[in-house]
Design a protein around this motif. Structure first.
Motif, PDB file in Angstrom:
ATOM      1  N   GLU A  86       0.675  -1.175  -0.018  1.00 33.63           N
ATOM      2  CA  GLU A  86       0.114   0.071   0.165  1.00 33.63           C
ATOM      3  C   GLU A  86       0.960   1.260   0.124  1.00 33.63           C
ATOM      4  O   GLU A  86       0.223   2.377   0.279  1.00 33.63           O
ATOM      5  N   ILE A 140      -2.549   5.093  -4.684  1.00 38.50           N
ATOM      6  CA  ILE A 140      -2.597   5.922  -3.493  1.00 38.50           C
ATOM      7  C   ILE A 140      -1.129   6.584  -3.347  1.00 38.50           C
ATOM      8  O   ILE A 140       0.192   5.885  -3.596  1.00 38.50           O
ATOM      9  N   TYR A 142      -8.596  11.988  -3.818  1.00 41.87           N
ATOM     10  CA  TYR A 142      -9.482  10.725  -4.300  1.00 41.87           C
ATOM     11  C   TYR A 142     -10.861  10.792  -4.048  1.00 41.87           C
ATOM     12  O   TYR A 142     -11.694  10.119  -4.596  1.00 41.87           O
ATOM     13  N   ALA A 157      -7.907   5.354   1.094  1.00 38.74           N
ATOM     14  CA  ALA A 157      -6.977   5.945   0.337  1.00 38.74           C
ATOM     15  C   ALA A 157      -6.319   7.298   0.961  1.00 38.74           C
ATOM     16  O   ALA A 157      -5.277   7.435   1.172  1.00 38.74           O
ATOM     17  N   SER A 194      -2.623   8.296   2.646  1.00 38.17           N
ATOM     18  CA  SER A 194      -2.097   9.424   2.380  1.00 38.17           C
ATOM     19  C   SER A 194      -1.752  10.327   3.593  1.00 38.17           C
ATOM     20  O   SER A 194      -0.764  11.074   3.772  1.00 38.17           O
ATOM     21  N   PHE A 214      -6.571  -1.874  -4.587  1.00 40.57           N
ATOM     22  CA  PHE A 214      -5.398  -1.339  -4.522  1.00 40.57           C
ATOM     23  C   PHE A 214      -4.258  -2.305  -4.681  1.00 40.57           C
ATOM     24  O   PHE A 214      -3.103  -1.759  -4.518  1.00 40.57           O
TER      25      PHE A 214
END
Length: 555
Positions: free
Chosen positions: A48, A57, A231, A244, A248, A291
């Motif tokens: 991820e 991401i 997003y 997501a 971040s 993802f």
């Protein structure tokens, strides 16, 4: 057999003290006794972040740390779910030996005990200022009990004590040491954690510090203040967009801590470790398949396939040379590594091994095997390229006799081809080794303890390391006892002193081990969980969220 935790026999006191500085690493300039920041993500999958191949991401800050530091390609968590993984990280024992071997299921949350020795206790023993800010994950939800962070080596704690409480991103309250900070559900907890962690870093003085930052990002529910930012217009479900954004946001929190280290002028003498407690979750509408959260690996949170236990691990310091490490390491290696870096004798009978040499490029001992244990559900063992999984009866589709699976990770990292039926002898050998690896806690007492009895104070030093401690001198409030030539591994020494009139009482042990002098201290007669440093040398913690926070633990 599929086992649970056994009764603990180790005796441990409240530890604190000083060790003389270790020399800087000659190969890389890694400083002796560096400041240490351990950042633990919650349910962040191996794939991820961008440095592990993530494309949807954005994690530019973690990617930069990975490019500038040491990226571990084969790092494992202690378990495929929260509590036992954190126990392994803190104590250096895998879930076949540790106190906490599973999450709450059909009963109260298992807790750490006075028998547990965490990396915070060891580093505070070495003179570190210590803090835990974020999700602790072990109840009960009250102060003055053995599983509270203040009792397990942290001078300061701000966050959630219990497991379930950490699911509330806008909590009604958080704990600051022994006091509740009432928030009324109006504050986003990760914002408060970041703010308090920055304040802790800014208080850096002459003493080295340990900051353990176990955030609850990106655990479900996928909750944020505001919308999903960049997003928000992606053609995904709402939970996926917010997930997501949580990842971040975690990335930006890491950047904020690194900026704080640079701003405080301590980055050059700090080591940052970033990892996760298990693989990606698929809860409350989040779909990790979108993802590619586990990359080429099979499985997610709660199972013992590689995707459930392989996690990102990045070590960063301006002193480190960039490199990628393929050698497998596990979260139970963190305690011996931090003890090694701090110059504290590493406790004996741990499951973990120090990977300090992998940071410097000098190499480090390799595990003969790695073990994972979910009592009454599933277990796994990896030895070299081979990995065996064992499922309990009626778990994950297993029949009444359970099920064994065997994989060659070198040829089949995605665990798609089960070889148990064709490699029967090897499967039997690994099964026997797995059984032998699960049982009682193997550790022996370690540290310094005081006990008041009959108008006297008994001071006991436990050598729980594998090396002799020589020229041992015990003292109480400056009154020195005779020197003992040696305390052998696994042995203890006790000296009685008249009860002094002044409090708090400070017991001290000076000795030599491994060719280095050491100076341990423990304070009695004051609040439990406090370190030995004087207020003049350490800034008193300030309230992180409200003026009603006490700023100190309450026993």
């Amino acid at each position: 057999m599929i086992d649970g935790p056994s009764r603990r026999t180790m005796l441990a006191g409240t530890l604190a003290g000083l060790a003389l500085p270790a020399p800087a690493d000659a190969a890389t300039g890694l400083p002796g006794r560096p400041n240490i920041v351990v950042i633990l993500a919650d349910d962040l999958g191996w794939g991820e972040i961008g440095s592990q191949g993530q494309r949807l991401i954005s994690t530019p800050n973690l990617d930069r740390l990975a490019a500038e530091g040491v990226r571990f390609e084969t790092a494992y968590s202690g378990a495929p779910l929260c509590a036992p993984s954190r126990c392994a990280l803190l104590t250096g024992l895998h879930a076949g030996h540790g106190t906490v071997r599973e999450n709450p299921e059909g009963g109260p949350q298992h807790s750490l005990t006075d028998a547990d020795l965490t990396f915070a206790e060891l580093l505070r023993l070495s003179g570190y200022r210590t803090a835990c800010i974020g999700k602790w994950g072990f109840g009960p939800d009250r102060p003055g009990q053995a599983s509270h962070p203040n009792e397990r080596g942290f001078d300061e704690f701000f966050g959630y004590i219990g497991h379930a409480h950490a699911h509330q991103y806008f909590p009604g309250y958080l704990w600051h040491n022994g006091a509740k900070v009432w928030l009324g559900g109006r504050s986003y907890a990760p914002d408060l954690f970041r703010r308090r962690a920055i304040e802790f870093i800014r208080q850096a003085g002459d003493d080295p510090f340990l900051l353990y930052f176990p955030t609850n990002l990106p655990h479900s529910p996928s909750v944020l203040p505001g919308d999903a930012g960049p997003y928000e217009r992606r053609p995904w479900s709402g939970p996926n967009r917010r997930h997501a954004a949580q990842v971040s946001r975690l990335d930006s929190d890491v950047a904020a801590l690194v900026r704080a280290l640079r701003g405080a002028g301590v980055a050059e003498r700090t080591l940052v470790l970033f990892t996760s407690d298990n693989g990606p979750h698929h809860e409350k509408g989040v779909t990790p398949e979108l993802f590619d959260s586990n990359g080429p690996l099979r499985g997610v949170k709660r199972n013992l396939y590689e995707g459930g236990i392989r996690v990102p691990l990045i070590a960063w310091s301006p002193r480190l040379r960039p490199r990628v490490v393929e050698q497998p390491v596990a979260s139970w290696d963190v305690l011996p590594t931090l003890a090694d870096l701090a110059g504290v004798p590493v406790p004996a009978h741990l499951d973990g091994l120090s990977f300090r040499g992998l940071l410097t490029g000098d190499g480090a001992p390799e595990h003969d095997h790695l073990v994972w244990n979910r009592p009454r559900k599933m277990q796994a063992i990896r030895r070299g390229r081979w990995k065996l999984l064992r499922f309990a009866p009626h778990i994950a589709g297993a029949g009444p006799g359970g099920r064994i699976e065997l994989y060659d990770l070198a040829a089949d990292p995605g665990e798609r081809r089960d070889l148990a039926a064709t490699r029967v002898e090897l499967a039997g050998e690994l099964t026997a080794l797995l059984d032998d690896s699960i049982g009682a806690d193997p550790r022996v007492p370690y540290g310094l303890k005081t006990e008041l009895t009959g108008g006297r104070v008994l001071v006991t030093l436990h050598n729980g390391s594998p090396v002799p401690w020589r020229k041992v001198r015990l003292s109480l409030n400056g009154a020195r006892a005779r020197t003992v030539p040696v305390v052998d591994p696994g042995r203890s020494i006790t000296v009685g002193f008249p009860l002094p009139g002044a409090v708090p009482i400070t017991a001290r042990a000076r000795f030599a081990a491994g060719g280095r002098p050491h100076d341990f201290r423990v304070r009695a007669g004051g609040p439990r969980g406090r370190g030995p440093a004087s207020p003049a040398r350490r800034a008193r913690p300030t309230s992180p969220a409200a003026p009603t926070a006490t700023g100190r633990p309450q026993a």
